[in-house]
Design an enzyme around this catalytic site. Structure first.
Site, PDB file in Angstrom:
ATOM      1  N   THR A  13     121.037  72.077 -23.038  1.00 59.23           N
ATOM      2  CA  THR A  13     122.483  72.306 -23.000  1.00 59.23           C
ATOM      3  C   THR A  13     123.233  71.526 -24.055  1.00 59.23           C
ATOM      4  OG1 THR A  13     122.439  72.798 -20.628  1.00 59.23           O
ATOM      5  CG2 THR A  13     124.539  72.096 -21.538  1.00 59.23           C
ATOM      6  N   ASP A  58     115.007  76.475 -24.260  1.00 58.94           N
ATOM      7  CA  ASP A  58     115.774  76.194 -23.055  1.00 58.94           C
ATOM      8  C   ASP A  58     114.785  75.516 -22.122  1.00 58.94           C
ATOM      9  OD1 ASP A  58     116.760  76.506 -20.344  1.00 58.94           O
ATOM     10  OD2 ASP A  58     118.273  77.863 -21.167  1.00 58.94           O
ATOM     11  N   THR A  90     118.304  69.573 -19.085  1.00 57.05           N
ATOM     12  CA  THR A  90     118.238  68.803 -17.843  1.00 57.05           C
ATOM     13  C   THR A  90     117.278  69.382 -16.813  1.00 57.05           C
ATOM     14  OG1 THR A  90     120.154  69.991 -16.935  1.00 57.05           O
ATOM     15  CG2 THR A  90     120.588  67.939 -18.133  1.00 57.05           C
ATOM     16  N   ARG A 240     103.707  70.027  -0.608  1.00 59.15           N
ATOM     17  CA  ARG A 240     105.044  69.491  -0.364  1.00 59.15           C
ATOM     18  C   ARG A 240     105.255  69.437   1.145  1.00 59.15           C
ATOM     19  NH1 ARG A 240     108.559  66.954  -3.310  1.00 59.15           N
ATOM     20  NH2 ARG A 240     110.287  68.406  -3.317  1.00 59.15           N
ATOM     21  N   CYS A 274     111.114  65.281   1.070  1.00 62.57           N
ATOM     22  CA  CYS A 274     112.312  64.431   1.125  1.00 62.57           C
ATOM     23  C   CYS A 274     112.502  63.715  -0.218  1.00 62.57           C
ATOM     24  CB  CYS A 274     112.194  63.395   2.230  1.00 62.57           C
ATOM     25  SG  CYS A 274     112.037  64.095   3.884  1.00 62.57           S
TER      26      CYS A 274
END
Length: 337
Positions: A13, A58, A90, A240, A274
């Site tokens: 970005t 990107d 990001t 996960r 978490c």
């Protein structure tokens, strides 16, 4: 002696411009940076050179080979510069910062990732402040590791995650203190920096499908494990899990699929869903089965660090035993023990 920094623009970005299809990275970003810095106190900033990846990416399109490309530039130019800045999108910045921390172990110079949520080309942006502060931080040779600087926070790269999609304070390190904060003053917590050690730069080629991620959710089907582990390129699966490492141990189909894949040599790592968590496998009965299967604890590592550490070890070590043994070791500050 004049301090000189190498800035590597990968895309993202910070250097994007508007197009008919939305923001997109464009080449020639150096001229815009120098133009904007010329209106700042540029005489107080270090000299810098700039290299751009070709093609620019990107960061949503990041693949493992990009890590090799970024690291190769730093390794080749390491003796020529006093510090390095990686301008990066990001979305996957925490992945790239994590991977470079494993590739570039034993740094004696800063390697700092930064970017922005609003492009530098826009009138109102967060890019210029992130850029100026990172330039100043990159001259400090007490910072001997891979970091992310964003919105006043200096974070260990392999402890970082993107926690906000649109907030300017997009990054945090949920299970480790900030290495520094920048407000009215620059405050660095040098007691948290990695101890200096011998440089060990290993920049392997990665197989892009070697590591996959499987979220645990209510009603999960064991066939997902079978499908992922049946891919011959899949060498490791990150589970996960819930909380401190729990999963539905009464889901026999899932447990059988995990056992079968582990017996075929697939490496499993337990990582919590978490944001702030540490894995305590076996603290609850529903996770004790994972110890029997041979699932490795991801401790308090971020998902990004787990993913990249597995990729790195698979690309640099031969045996499954060596990979498992090294995964639980602290290689670059990604875990506390």
């Amino acid at each position: 002696m004049t301090t000189k920094i190498l800035m590597i623009y990968t895309g993202g970005t910070i250097g994007m411009e508007s197009s008919a299809n939305g923001y997109t990275p464009v080449p020639g970003f150096e001229s815009l940076i120098r133009s904007r810095l010329a209106h700042s106190h540029h005489a107080l900033l270090p000299e810098f050179d700039m290299l751009e990846l070709n093609p620019l990416i990107d960061s949503a399109n990041l693949i493992p080979s990009h890590w090799t490309e970024m690291a190769d530039i730093i390794i080749q130019k390491y003796e020529d510069y006093d510090g390095f800045i990686v301008l990066h999108g990001t979305d996957t910045m925490a992945y790239s910062a994590s991977m470079l921390s494993f590739i570039l172990q034993g740094l004696s110079k800063p390697v700092i990732f930064t970017g922005s949520q609003i492009p530098l080309s826009q009138l109102r942006n967060d890019a210029l402040d992130n850029l100026i502060t990172t330039l100043l931080l990159a001259t400090d040779n007490s910072i001997n590791e891979v970091c992310i600087y964003f919105s006043g926070r200096l974070l260990r790269g392999n402890r970082s995650s993107k926690v906000k999609a649109t907030g300017l304070d997009a990054f945090n390190s949920p299970n480790f203190p900030w290495l520094g904060q920048v407000g009215l003053n620059v405050e660095l917590h040098s007691n948290l920096f990695l101890p200096q050690k011998q440089p060990r730069f290993l920049n392997p080629e990665f197989k892009k499908n070697a590591v996959v991620i499987l979220p645990i959710y209510p009603g999960i089907n064991g066939k997902h494990v079978e499908l992922l582990s049946s891919d011959p390129d899949c060498k490791a699966i990150i589970l996960r899990s819930y909380g401190v490492g729990n999963l539905p141990d009464q889901n026999q189909e899932l447990i059988d699929a995990l056992k079968a894949a582990a017996q075929r040599g697939v490496i499993f790592v337990n990582n919590s869903q978490c944001l702030q968590a540490e894995i305590f496998q076996g603290q609850y009965a529903c996770s004790s089965i994972l110890n029997e299967i041979g699932v490795i604890s991801g401790a308090e590592m971020t998902l990004e660090a787990c993913f990249c550490k597995l990729h790195f070890l698979l690309a640099t070590l031969i045996s499954t035993a060596m990979i498992k043994n090294n995964f639980v070791k602290n290689l670059a500050g990604e875990i506390s023990r």
